[in-house]
Design a protein around this motif. Structure first.
Motif, PDB file in Angstrom:
ATOM      1  N   GLU A 188       0.834  -1.197   0.000  1.00 50.19           N
ATOM      2  CA  GLU A 188       0.000   0.000   0.000  1.00 50.19           C
ATOM      3  C   GLU A 188       0.867   1.244   0.000  1.00 50.19           C
ATOM      4  OE1 GLU A 188      -3.356   0.121   2.895  1.00 50.19           O
ATOM      5  OE2 GLU A 188      -2.783   2.232   3.079  1.00 50.19           O
ATOM      6  N   PHE A 190       0.681   5.531   0.419  1.00 46.15           N
ATOM      7  CA  PHE A 190      -0.023   6.790   0.666  1.00 46.15           C
ATOM      8  C   PHE A 190       0.995   7.920   0.486  1.00 46.15           C
ATOM      9  CE2 PHE A 190      -1.279  10.372   3.375  1.00 46.15           C
ATOM     10  CZ  PHE A 190      -2.528  10.631   2.856  1.00 46.15           C
ATOM     11  N   ALA A 192       1.603  12.083   0.467  1.00 45.70           N
ATOM     12  CA  ALA A 192       1.163  13.453   0.711  1.00 45.70           C
ATOM     13  C   ALA A 192       2.043  14.369  -0.131  1.00 45.70           C
ATOM     14  CB  ALA A 192       1.291  13.788   2.193  1.00 45.70           C
ATOM     15  N   THR A 212       4.208   7.098   2.570  1.00 42.55           N
ATOM     16  CA  THR A 212       4.175   5.976   3.512  1.00 42.55           C
ATOM     17  C   THR A 212       3.938   4.694   2.713  1.00 42.55           C
ATOM     18  OG1 THR A 212       3.175   7.439   5.159  1.00 42.55           O
ATOM     19  CG2 THR A 212       3.053   5.070   5.583  1.00 42.55           C
ATOM     20  N   LYS A 214       3.417   0.575   3.083  1.00 42.62           N
ATOM     21  CA  LYS A 214       3.256  -0.600   3.941  1.00 42.62           C
ATOM     22  C   LYS A 214       3.824  -1.809   3.206  1.00 42.62           C
ATOM     23  CE  LYS A 214      -0.978   1.027   6.230  1.00 42.62           C
ATOM     24  NZ  LYS A 214      -2.424   0.768   6.429  1.00 42.62           N
ATOM     25  N   GLY A 323      -5.619  11.954  -2.867  1.00 40.64           N
ATOM     26  CA  GLY A 323      -5.655  12.105  -1.417  1.00 40.64           C
ATOM     27  C   GLY A 323      -5.946  10.808  -0.691  1.00 40.64           C
ATOM     28  N   LYS A 324      -5.953   9.699  -1.419  1.00 44.95           N
ATOM     29  CA  LYS A 324      -6.289   8.406  -0.797  1.00 44.95           C
ATOM     30  C   LYS A 324      -5.150   7.411  -0.933  1.00 44.95           C
ATOM     31  CE  LYS A 324     -11.172   8.990  -1.849  1.00 44.95           C
ATOM     32  NZ  LYS A 324     -12.207   8.744  -2.871  1.00 44.95           N
ATOM     33  N   PRO A 325      -5.045   6.489  -0.005  1.00 44.85           N
ATOM     34  CA  PRO A 325      -4.030   5.449  -0.174  1.00 44.85           C
ATOM     35  C   PRO A 325      -4.381   4.545  -1.351  1.00 44.85           C
ATOM     36  CG  PRO A 325      -5.411   5.003   1.754  1.00 44.85           C
ATOM     37  CD  PRO A 325      -5.803   6.342   1.241  1.00 44.85           C
TER      38      PRO A 325
ATOM     39  N   GLU D 188      -5.316  17.391   7.924  1.00 43.05           N
ATOM     40  CA  GLU D 188      -5.553  16.002   7.522  1.00 43.05           C
ATOM     41  C   GLU D 188      -4.572  15.077   8.218  1.00 43.05           C
ATOM     42  OE1 GLU D 188      -6.068  15.234   3.190  1.00 43.05           O
ATOM     43  OE2 GLU D 188      -4.906  13.407   3.647  1.00 43.05           O
ATOM     44  N   PHE D 190      -3.175  10.987   8.257  1.00 45.88           N
ATOM     45  CA  PHE D 190      -3.154   9.614   7.763  1.00 45.88           C
ATOM     46  C   PHE D 190      -2.224   8.823   8.668  1.00 45.88           C
ATOM     47  CE2 PHE D 190      -1.259   6.154   5.290  1.00 45.88           C
ATOM     48  CZ  PHE D 190      -2.420   5.487   4.890  1.00 45.88           C
ATOM     49  N   THR D 212       1.144  10.764   9.068  1.00 43.53           N
ATOM     50  CA  THR D 212       1.393  11.922   8.210  1.00 43.53           C
ATOM     51  C   THR D 212       0.337  12.978   8.512  1.00 43.53           C
ATOM     52  OG1 THR D 212       2.173  10.419   6.489  1.00 43.53           O
ATOM     53  CG2 THR D 212       1.671  12.673   5.815  1.00 43.53           C
ATOM     54  N   LYS D 214      -1.005  16.800   7.440  1.00 43.41           N
ATOM     55  CA  LYS D 214      -0.905  17.965   6.549  1.00 43.41           C
ATOM     56  C   LYS D 214      -1.324  19.196   7.339  1.00 43.41           C
ATOM     57  CE  LYS D 214      -1.971  15.425   2.290  1.00 43.41           C
ATOM     58  NZ  LYS D 214      -2.927  15.274   1.168  1.00 43.41           N
ATOM     59  N   PRO D 325      -7.253   8.365   5.022  1.00 39.16           N
ATOM     60  CA  PRO D 325      -6.932   9.641   5.676  1.00 39.16           C
ATOM     61  C   PRO D 325      -8.204  10.257   6.248  1.00 39.16           C
ATOM     62  CG  PRO D 325      -6.808   9.863   3.282  1.00 39.16           C
ATOM     63  CD  PRO D 325      -7.039   8.409   3.556  1.00 39.16           C
TER      64      PRO D 325
END
Lengths: 329, 329, 329, 329
Positions: A188, A190, A192, A212, A214, A323-325, D188, D190, D212, D214, D325
């Protein structure tokens, strides 16, 4: 003695040409670049031949191997042509700007039988390599958290940014490979993304990011990127396990420390830029390539690594934009 | 609970008063100083009694121990009087300004039966003590070369210099004791004195020096002294043996490092001055004194250490003035 | 492009041959060594010619410069012959084992008109050179105390020790030059020699020493030497002035730090030995030599430096043996 | 002189009692704890009174201020009661285990007029505080990326874990406050939670996490947490801006470095645990509290900070559990 041609007489082509020229087990045979007299100029520095057409390489029986440092969109065409011509290949990252370009030639890539290595030079940096080995030897126990800090001294020109494929494909790709080098499969991502310079934002890209990852192992990797660092090329890594941790610090041109009435032990800025910082890594990467070709062994990085790093870059791009993993298959 | 009186309400008296006041096993009973209201002021800070006459201490059954922080010429008189009164004594260094003053009372010193400890506080510094223990445990093998760097932040007033007994008795005395702490008996002293500030030279003293000490063990110690250091109180030690080396660095008020475009990892100046730098050492010194008194064991530093450090200071003074090495009996 | 011959195919000859071969402005023309096939073997590594007789060099018009890496007793004969033949010379230290050998040919040395440089390579080490420049630029104010720590990883064979001229001529000579580099004229030497390995003592030599040098400027230099260091080649320098201090630390092969339950930030042993530690210094030394020869400028180190370093070595030898300081004229 | 009562005679109660007892501007009046003789024992150490009922505090006119170190579910009741009684309050974090508990008393909290400070002690750590000041002074330019590494030496007992509210409320809460201290409003969160010890996973909690954050400013903070660190209490912070960066390192009990044949400059493990590591911070926190109460100024941390840190902890908990997130209003 491996006889090598370099495709692309740009910045990375210069790195490879110089590295080959000073390597005891390699000779620079030819430099190929279609633009102006770029190939001739670079070739002249090391007494090599110059060519404008890559065909000159592929048909030349005196060339054993090709280092591909052409623009990214040409990596796959050059790789396939070189392989078809029976040349060993060391190809720069990323393999392509788009996974679709890879998928389109999947069967052709699978069919390659000549040695192919990808230029993830940081795996060969003496400090990172020593940490990788120590982790493998169990010095930190189970690896739990990996932190990679990777900041360039300054952003490239906006024109470069626009065709670069974005920060994740262009810059973070090295860190993705480093994360895979230490942690194996990533499940996974994520990301930013940050826009610090509005011009880079206007070009549709980010100029800083925290990613990030995983890993399937349960470990988590953090990548902290920035296109700019005041103190030079900031390249650090920290591998923390349940029994210890290993750290790689920045490199400076001297060991000098300066103390005065206002501060103590101030050191030099970091080595700047990758040519200096990773000079040893490029040399050791070339040695690993030569060794694999001459011994007929599998190169330490291959097409699979290039594809997986690119997939992570695409996932990070998607994540930063949405904005999503993003989960990887 | 050891009930302690402090003689001398000057700078070092304040150190001891504060250390006693915050020590769980000691109480500050009384502060004695003949000058003005110095004793009263210091005593008031910690709720202790004040006196002008030392006799008030020696006849007071509620006082178990005395810390002597009076001017150096009074150390021996105060020490003898306190011992005669049956008080345990912790006396500041040096024992005297002149070996003749010690020799004159040799039999009286020999006759002392109460516990007497000398304030070589650096032996109790956690870093130096840890190195001493590690050397004793054999971590560096045979100790071959000891290097002590000891620089004050700034020279004291010239008036102080004039009555100080000179740099070797006043400042290097600590380093002589440290050399003895690590190396035992010293057989030869060579001191290169420097006059950097002409005013100090005019006062007949040196303000910097490099001292070489040959130990009976075959090891050599180097002491590098300076009355001035731009970055603060420079206090380092290096113990090199045939199997390794141990180093003690300077201490700073924070761990902050600062990197910018022109330098990296600049740290704070060193802790300045001995009150801050050796706060732990004074506390641990007091603990060692209390422990020895309460358990009836021999204090870790005694009159013999004070005399031997003074002898080294005299030898260094002779050496620096004559330009020749001085052999110790 | 400077065409260079190397005299002596021993350890230092290999260093110079390799440095020349990879230098962009120099070519290795010839290697000369009378012993066996030493010259041929070394020459073959870099495609150079080999010779047994130095005459072959001196009469060869295709040779511009000579690097003298022969045994020390041959330095002066080779230097004079090369100069007479009009060759530029880069000569290894020390100039001779005995000042008498220098005095005997004083007028001949004075008469040399070709460029002559002496191989005090440490002056060209990037860290030491940066500190030297910073001191010259006034960054530490007035230079007051210089500390040089110089420990070899392990003593050479006892056979070498016996013909080496002793620790001060053979090993400390570099540190003497470094002291002169920073402090200029030295007026007094005191050397405390140590015999740690009885075999070296039996050979009439010391294997460790602490040397105090008084400079005409009022500064004092301390040199701490040891033929052995457990952690590798220990090469440090500290230049302390009234406004600040500069430090050069040891170099390690990586920047890796390791932390575990028992310790933190443990680093690699030091680079070992001078070939690795001073690789940059040898390269920059060669560049300085080439530049001086090609521009007709005075080389940065000359016969005078070689003589003065040897004088300090002799004075230190006398001091260590007599136990007394030695004053220099 | 501020007369203070401490509620809760557990681990943190001991910290505060000791800090008060040695503070020149505070006295420990009373310790309150309903369990067994806990209050009496702690009170006895410092000559204070003991009580089982908090009412004894609130009605006591000789108590000016209350430090609340009771179990988290009692923080709000004790805070409200103390405020109602007109006492100044220093309350431990977190304010509650559940935002609902806060919301339920929102108007009562808003109505408080006595000074209330929350115990985010790390803001007062000398290194973190110095970095915060330097960032505020513009030393790193615009703050772009903040990295907080915070690892405990060892996980608390599983019984504690079960009632702790989870890693984010219990442990990361400090780091959330630190992120807010440097970056202001967070938009935000996560959180990648890790289960390294299955027992902790079985208890429904994570024992490591990478978070994380923001910030509204465009900066991004990374928090790397682990309930375990082999080398001790790992507490670092890095604030990177466009003109420079500031770093706070771990603290060790000594400055000793050890070099041997296999490694160099190995240091001590980190200070362990928060009582030692943050002793200065607790002292300075108390000073700030006293100063605010006595001067009638606003305490540096307030209810609002406590609520915002808790909100971040809840958001992180949601994020780690959902894998998504969480945006903050």
């Amino acid at each position: 003695m491996l006889r090598i041609a370099v495709i692309g007489a740009g910045r990375i082509g210069h790195v490879h040409a110089k590295t080959i020229a000073s390597h005891p087990d390699a000779t620079l045979e030819l430099v190929c670049d279609p633009v102006g007299d770029a190939a001739e100029k670079l070739a002249a520095l090391y007494g090599a031949r110059a060519a404008k057409q890559t065909d000159d390489i592929f048909t030349d029986p005196n060339i054993d191997a090709v280092i591909i440092g052409s623009p990214t969109p040409l990596h796959i065409p050059h790789l396939l042509a070189a392989a078809k011509a029976g040349k060993a290949v060391l190809c720069e990252k990323p393999i392509a700007l788009d996974m679709a370009d890879v998928t389109a030639v999947e069967s052709e890539l699978d069919a390659i039988t000549t040695p192919v290595m990808f230029g993830f030079n940081r795996r060969f940096d003496p400090s990172f390599a020593a940490i990788h080995k120590a982790v493998g030897d169990g010095k930190v126990g189970r690896l739990e958290q990996l932190t990679i800090i990777s900041r360039d001294p300054a952003a490239p020109p906006i024109e470069y940014i626009k065709v670069s494929g974005g920060i994740f494909r262009d810059m973070t790709i090295h860190d993705f490979d480093m994360a895979r080098f230490f942690l194996g499969d990533i499940t996974e991502v994520f990301a930013a993304g940050q826009v610090l310079d509005p011009a880079i934002g206007a070009a549709g890209d980010f100029d800083a990011a925290v990613v990030t990852l995983k890993a399937a192992s349960g470990a988590v990797a953090t990548i902290i990127n920035n296109r700019h660092c005041a103190s030079g090329y900031d390249q650090r890594l920290e591998a923390a396990g349940d029994e210890g941790a290993l750290f790689a610090d920045n490199i400076r041109p001297t060991t000098v420390r300066f103390s005065s009435a206002t501060q103590t032990d101030a050191q030099d800025p970091y080595l700047d830029f990758f040519l200096e910082r990773y000079a040893d890594a490029y040399r050791l990467e070339l040695s690993a390539f030569i060794e694999a070709v001459e011994n007929g062994t599998k190169p330490p990085t291959g097409i699979d690594d290039a594809i997986k790093a690119l997939r992570l870059a695409e996932a990070a791009t998607d994540s930063a934009r949405s904005g999503k993993p993003v989960t990887l298959a």
